[in-house]
Design a protein around this motif. Structure first.
Motif, short mmCIF file in Angstrom:
data_model
loop_
_atom_site.label_atom_id
_atom_site.label_comp_id
_atom_site.label_asym_id
_atom_site.label_seq_id
_atom_site.Cartn_x
_atom_site.Cartn_y
_atom_site.Cartn_z
N THR A 216 0.85 -1.18 0.00
CA THR A 216 0.00 0.00 0.00
C THR A 216 0.89 1.23 0.00
O THR A 216 1.80 1.35 0.83
CB THR A 216 -0.93 0.03 1.23
N LEU B 162 -2.17 5.32 7.32
CA LEU B 162 -1.81 4.13 8.10
C LEU B 162 -3.03 3.51 8.80
O LEU B 162 -3.08 2.30 9.01
CB LEU B 162 -0.74 4.49 9.13
N LEU C 257 -5.19 1.20 6.04
CA LEU C 257 -4.52 0.23 5.18
C LEU C 257 -5.51 -0.88 4.82
O LEU C 257 -6.19 -1.43 5.69
CB LEU C 257 -3.31 -0.37 5.88
N THR D 135 -2.42 -5.86 3.39
CA THR D 135 -1.22 -5.04 3.20
C THR D 135 -0.04 -5.67 3.93
O THR D 135 -0.10 -5.92 5.13
CB THR D 135 -1.44 -3.62 3.75
N VAL E 84 4.19 -1.11 3.55
CA VAL E 84 3.70 0.25 3.36
C VAL E 84 4.84 1.08 2.78
O VAL E 84 5.94 1.13 3.35
CB VAL E 84 3.23 0.89 4.69
N ALA F 85 4.40 -3.90 7.37
CA ALA F 85 3.20 -3.45 8.08
C ALA F 85 2.96 -4.23 9.38
O ALA F 85 2.60 -3.64 10.40
CB ALA F 85 1.98 -3.59 7.16
N GLY G 81 3.65 -1.22 11.38
CA GLY G 81 2.50 -0.46 10.89
C GLY G 81 1.71 0.26 11.96
O GLY G 81 0.89 1.13 11.65
#
Length: 323
Positions: free
Chosen positions: A8, A84, A87, A91, A94, A182, A186
């Motif tokens: 993502t 964030l 997402l 995912t 990132v 992530a 993340g």
């Protein structure tokens, strides 16, 4: 990690001219990564030129999935936090890119290669506008030969050393080349109160505190653009410069109190705080000479937040980005 993880891409958007975001999205589409393993989140931070208007005249490249989230203006950190927080399911990585920058071919493939070697955060070299020489060579802030080579792609290295000292004294990380895993990182968020400076540095420091293991590429992964930029829009005496200096000083004060590991880092941070206090005085005098009002509340908060000065900084370098 699978050979082609789902990525993502988070883009904070605040621009005043059409066509800038379209160039960025074209670079994402032509970076060489499969578009069916990629989704773009554009967070419109109450942009004067709305992202939806951009897409009305310049639709996203064919095959690219783009979602636009519009929010009240909160600054780049708040926009990235919104990305964030949204997402899509599945995912795995990132990737960040600013809305006026462009990725170079191979950037995401090198990131995946480096992260697959046991790392969870990645950054890369880049080019600034109009400069043929890359950032690492120009600044001399990092010598890739001092960091172990990793992966199968050329130019990949494991960062070895005190990343806190690197970030706070000779930073080489740029948001527009950062890629994170992530599942491991993340949940880290930007500190949104640092709207004019420091929020990206603090994010990298918080990644480190959360267990980031950094890999990097000595090959450029992006070219910086020339859209709206808070760094470049503040010269001496300009409106907003005092707030930027204050945020920069607050960031370094927080880094001194919370993140610094060595006496060398602490000494460097104290010197920089003194320099920024001097810059605040210089800016105030510049405004007074030109009959401009002072932001006394900002000056007072600067003195309060950074404590008494312990010496005069020598010289007053031009205001310019320190990243």
């Amino acid at each position: 990690m699978p050979p082609t993880p789902f990525i993502t891409v988070v883009i904070p958007f605040f621009q005043r001219e059409p066509g800038i975001l379209a160039r960025t999205l074209r670079s994402v589409a032509t970076v060489g990564y499969p578009l069916d393993r990629l989704q773009v989140l554009v967070v419109d931070d109450e942009s004067p030129w709305p992202a939806c208007d951009e897409f009305a005249t310049s639709p996203p490249p064919p095959g690219m999935v783009v979602r636009v989230i519009r929010q009240a203006n909160g600054g780049p950190g708040a926009a990235r936090n919104t990305g964030l927080a949204h997402l899509p399911a599945g995912t795995e990585l990132v990737a960040f890119i600013d809305s006026d920058d462009e990725w170079m071919p191979g950037h995401l493939d090198r990131a995946v290669n480096g992260l697959s070697a046991g790392f969870n955060a990645y950054f890369a070299n880049l080019h600034h506008p109009g400069e043929a020489q890359d950032e690492f060579a120009k600044s001399g802030r990092i010598d890739p030969s001092r960091h172990p080579a990793i992966g199968s792609a050329p130019g990949l290295h494991a960062y070895q050393g005190d990343i806190v000292h690197q970030i706070t004294t000779a930073n080489v990380i740029y948001m527009t080349t950062l890629v994170i895993v992530a599942a491991e990182l993340g949940s880290v968020r930007f500190q949104e109160s640092f709207r004019r400076g420091g929020e990206d540095y603090l994010y990298w420091l918080d990644l480190d505190a959360a267990g980031a293991r950094f890999a990097f590429s000595s090959l450029p992964g992006a070219r910086r653009g020339i859209g709206v930029n808070l760094w470049d829009s503040n010269g001496w005496g300009s409106d907003g410069l005092a707030r930027r200096i204050h945020d920069e000083a607050r960031y370094r004060q927080l880094a001194l109190q919370r993140y610094a590991r060595s006496d060398q880092t602490r000494t460097a941070l104290r010197q920089e705080i003194r320099r920024l206090r001097s810059l605040m005085v210089h800016d105030a005098l510049h405004r007074l000479r030109r009959g401009k009002a002072l932001e006394w509340s900002v000056i007072w908060r600067m003195l309060r937040d950074t404590g008494p000065s312990s010496g005069q900084a020598s010289g007053l370098p031009a205001i310019r980005p320190q990243t």
